[in-house]
Design an enzyme around this catalytic site. Sequence first.
Site: not given
Length: 256
Positions: A12, A14, A99, A101, A169, A175, A214
């Site tokens: 991904n 992003k 996701h 985010e 996730e 991240g 990660s």
Amino acid sequence: MTPNVRPLVAGNWKMNGTREALDQIKAIAEGVNRPLSEKVDTLICPPATLLYVATALAEDSPLEIGGQDCHQNVSGAHTGDISAEMIADVFGSYVIVGHSERRTDYAETDHLVRAKAEAAHAAGLIAIICIGETAEQRQAGQTLDVLKRQLSGSVPHEAKAANTVIAYEPVWAIGTGVTPTTEDVKVAHAFMREELVRHLGEEGKTMRILYGGSVKPNNAKELMAVDNVDGALIGGASLKATDFLAIYGVYEDLLA
């Protein structure tokens, strides 16, 4: 890993990548074109601006290209949005929905995520449905409750193993460079498998469950070897062909 389930290594990107980054997609497309591709699926989800060119670069490769999000409607007055049909029209084959985010930045609900997954299915795309708990929820001991709620609310009732992938996730691991222990991942994925079977029956037994958060070349093999982990959804490490291919390459040993 889940017996008799074909792993998926997905990237991904992003909001990263301009035309210059297409060299990385080309390198990935060339790097996965080897015997291992007969056992492991690969996918890159670049920004929408690169989708069409990326699918052209991957045309002669096993590498699949997908979108990072889609609108729940086929078309209409939705400025800035992209429909699942539009992704399919430029030869994309997957789309990520839900996701964390998107859930955080745009307050996407489980109900909306399910509608997007249904739109993906209607367009002939494979939906990657993301779920995962925040740091606060984890500290409160709510991880499994969150996963149960998100699976129940986000996965369409008619979802099949052939058109749906689950990506776990942990929000606190995305991240950050921090990953759960392999035991934590094992417990979460076993729970999700049980829930999928409970909701979907036989389809739930072979639906792929990816781990994301990660994932890097130095921890991928350990994570991918965990029971019910059927691949990875990779963020930053997918931006470089060498890193993505190194993660993909751990299956050389795992599937030997």
